[in-house]
Design a protein around this motif. Structure first.
Motif, PDB file in Angstrom:
ATOM      1  N   HIS A  67       0.941  -1.018  -0.061  1.00 40.25           N
ATOM      2  CA  HIS A  67      -0.024   0.100   0.049  1.00 40.25           C
ATOM      3  C   HIS A  67       0.875   1.364   0.125  1.00 40.25           C
ATOM      4  O   HIS A  67       0.810   2.134  -0.768  1.00 40.25           O
TER       5      HIS A  67
ATOM      6  N   HIS B 252       1.994   8.945   5.865  1.00 41.31           N
ATOM      7  CA  HIS B 252       0.778   9.431   6.136  1.00 41.31           C
ATOM      8  C   HIS B 252       0.041   8.720   7.379  1.00 41.31           C
ATOM      9  O   HIS B 252      -0.581   9.407   8.174  1.00 41.31           O
ATOM     10  N   ASP B 253       0.095   7.446   7.524  1.00 38.55           N
ATOM     11  CA  ASP B 253      -0.392   6.822   8.624  1.00 38.55           C
ATOM     12  C   ASP B 253       0.442   6.498   9.667  1.00 38.55           C
ATOM     13  O   ASP B 253       0.248   5.324  10.412  1.00 38.55           O
TER      14      ASP B 253
ATOM     15  N   ASP C 216      -4.857   7.896  -1.295  1.00 38.63           N
ATOM     16  CA  ASP C 216      -5.221   6.859  -0.255  1.00 38.63           C
ATOM     17  C   ASP C 216      -6.693   6.379  -0.554  1.00 38.63           C
ATOM     18  O   ASP C 216      -6.879   5.064  -0.318  1.00 38.63           O
TER      19      ASP C 216
HETATM   20 FE   LIG Z   1      -3.497   4.763   4.141  1.00 42.25          FE
END
Ligand SMILES: [Fe+2]
Ligand SMILES: [Fe+2]
Length: 407
Positions: A231, A263-264, A345
């Motif tokens: 991902h 981002h996460d 995303d």
């Molecule tokens: Fe994500």
């Protein structure tokens, strides 16, 4: 290998000129180093442009000489180590300075004729002193160099360049003769080049390690998540193409691509059961989950080099209409790169299977970006301009998704 200066006896005027020259070169090295460091300590670092630095150093060598005293060689050949071989670049003198003659020439270790990177620091040679005729003298030089110089080589000075990328400078065909004075001028250039080449290769190494560590941290933080490392890789690739299409300059698109991987990163603080819960979250669980944006900002910190990553981590769940989290920013209050990562995303989430839903095809995902679904309302959630650009290049997304599949 440390640089070794050599003493030569020069008339007083020449000695003074030489001191000025060496001083100027030292200042130039400092200025180049300073500029390179400044370029690196900003949000979108630029690696030093070695070619233009080399040209500047070459030009200073002759154009900086006092009027009427210029003793410029007709050509300069710069050679540096490149893995198991050498790469050489030939420059020709012109009224505007030195200019490259042709693309780089590859040389094997036994083709390095007329210079040595591990023997003498300096060689000064004139064919008349060597007891040889001009034709036989040419055999010392690489055939490609001979061809490009285009006239018989009558003299040369070679100076070894020390540093991480050892090499040599060979200057051909000085007017009349090559002397020790020319060798000393080349010495100053050798120090400049050694510094520039070493700086360039170390900066590239640090940059590579930096980008690698960002990816490693991103993968480590997703270990508990239902998503897999691919991902992160896909998000980074999608971001780069969308950023380019949206007009980001090349360097910024690259920074955006690696920054998007974090981002996460804040999910490292989110309980594993929550990340893998198949059913809907309770309001308390949802609030806990949403905190990953704020945790992300804290983890990333305040380094200017990571400012873009921080903005993305903090704002990639904000919605264009102000209905997102954690701050309810709206429209252009939301950093543009966070608006871009949001689209990317969501696309990848739609294309990926989750415990509570199957993966959608590319067409089904694009349908969500047009008509929406129970979670996504395109007109309210996404930046309309970025959404339009995304729709224009959606085939690129299909291709990247097909290319990068789960490990
Ligand atoms: Fe994500
Ligand atoms: Fe997130």
């Amino acid at each position: 290998m440390p640089h070794r200066a050599r003493l030569v006896h020069l008339p007083p005027r020449r000695g003074r000129d030489l001191c000025h020259q060496a001083f100027r070169q030292t200042l130039d090295v400092l200025r180049i180093t300073d500029e390179a460091l400044e370029d690196l300590c900003c949000e979108c670092p630029r690696l030093p442009d070695l070619d233009s630095l080399v040209l500047r150093a070459l030009d200073e060598m002759t154009l900086g000489e006092p009027q009427g005293r210029t003793r410029s060689p007709s050509h300069v050949f710069l050679v540096h180590a490149r893995q198991d071989e050498f790469e050489g670049m030939l420059y020709r003198a012109s009224p505007q300075g030195f200019r490259p003659v042709a693309p780089p020439i590859r040389l094997t270790a036994d083709e390095t004729h007329a210079f040595s990177v591990d023997a003498e620091d300096v060689t000064v040679s004139n064919y008349r002193d060597e007891g040889t005729d001009l034709e036989a003298y040419q055999a010392r030089f690489h055939p490609e160099v001979r061809r490009l110089v285009g006239e018989p080589i009558r003299n040369y000075v070679s100076y070894r360049v020390a540093g991480d990328r050892p090499g040599a400078i060979i200057a051909f065909n000085y007017p009349d003769r090559a002397t020790r004075y020319e060798a000393q001028v080349l010495a100053a250039l050798a120090v400049t080049l050694g510094t520039v080449w070493t700086l360039g290769s170390r900066v590239a190494q640090v940059e590579e390690a930096f980008v690698y560590l960002i990816g490693a941290l991103a993968r480590a933080s997703e270990a508990n998540d239902e998503v897999t490392g691919d991902h992160i890789v896909r998000v980074s690739r999608y971001c780069e193409v969308l950023a380019r299409a949206a007009g980001y300059p090349e360097g910024e698109a690259r920074v955006l691509a690696y920054s998007s991987q974090l981002h996460d990163v804040g999910k490292i603080h989110t309980p594993r059961e929550l990340l893998r819960k198949p059913g809907p979250l309770t309001p308390a669980e949802l609030a806990l989950m949403q905190e990953h944006t704020l945790h992300g900002e804290k983890i990333i910190g305040t380094s200017p080099r990571l400012a873009m990553a921080r903005r993305i981590a903090g704002a990639h769940h904000e919605n264009w209409d102000g209905s997102g989290y954690p701050r309810g920013l709206r429209g252009e209050e939301i950093p543009r790169e966070a608006r871009l990562v949001k689209i990317v995303d969501v696309y990848d989430a739609l294309r990926s299977p989750r415990p509570y839903k199957p993966a959608l095809s590319h067409e089904q995902a694009m349908e969500v970006f047009t008509a929406g679904d129970h979670r996504t309302r395109p007109d309210e959630h996404f930046d309309p301009e970025l959404l339009r650009i995304f729709r224009d290049i959606h085939e690129e997304f299909r291709r990247i998704h097909a290319e990068i599949q789960p490990w």
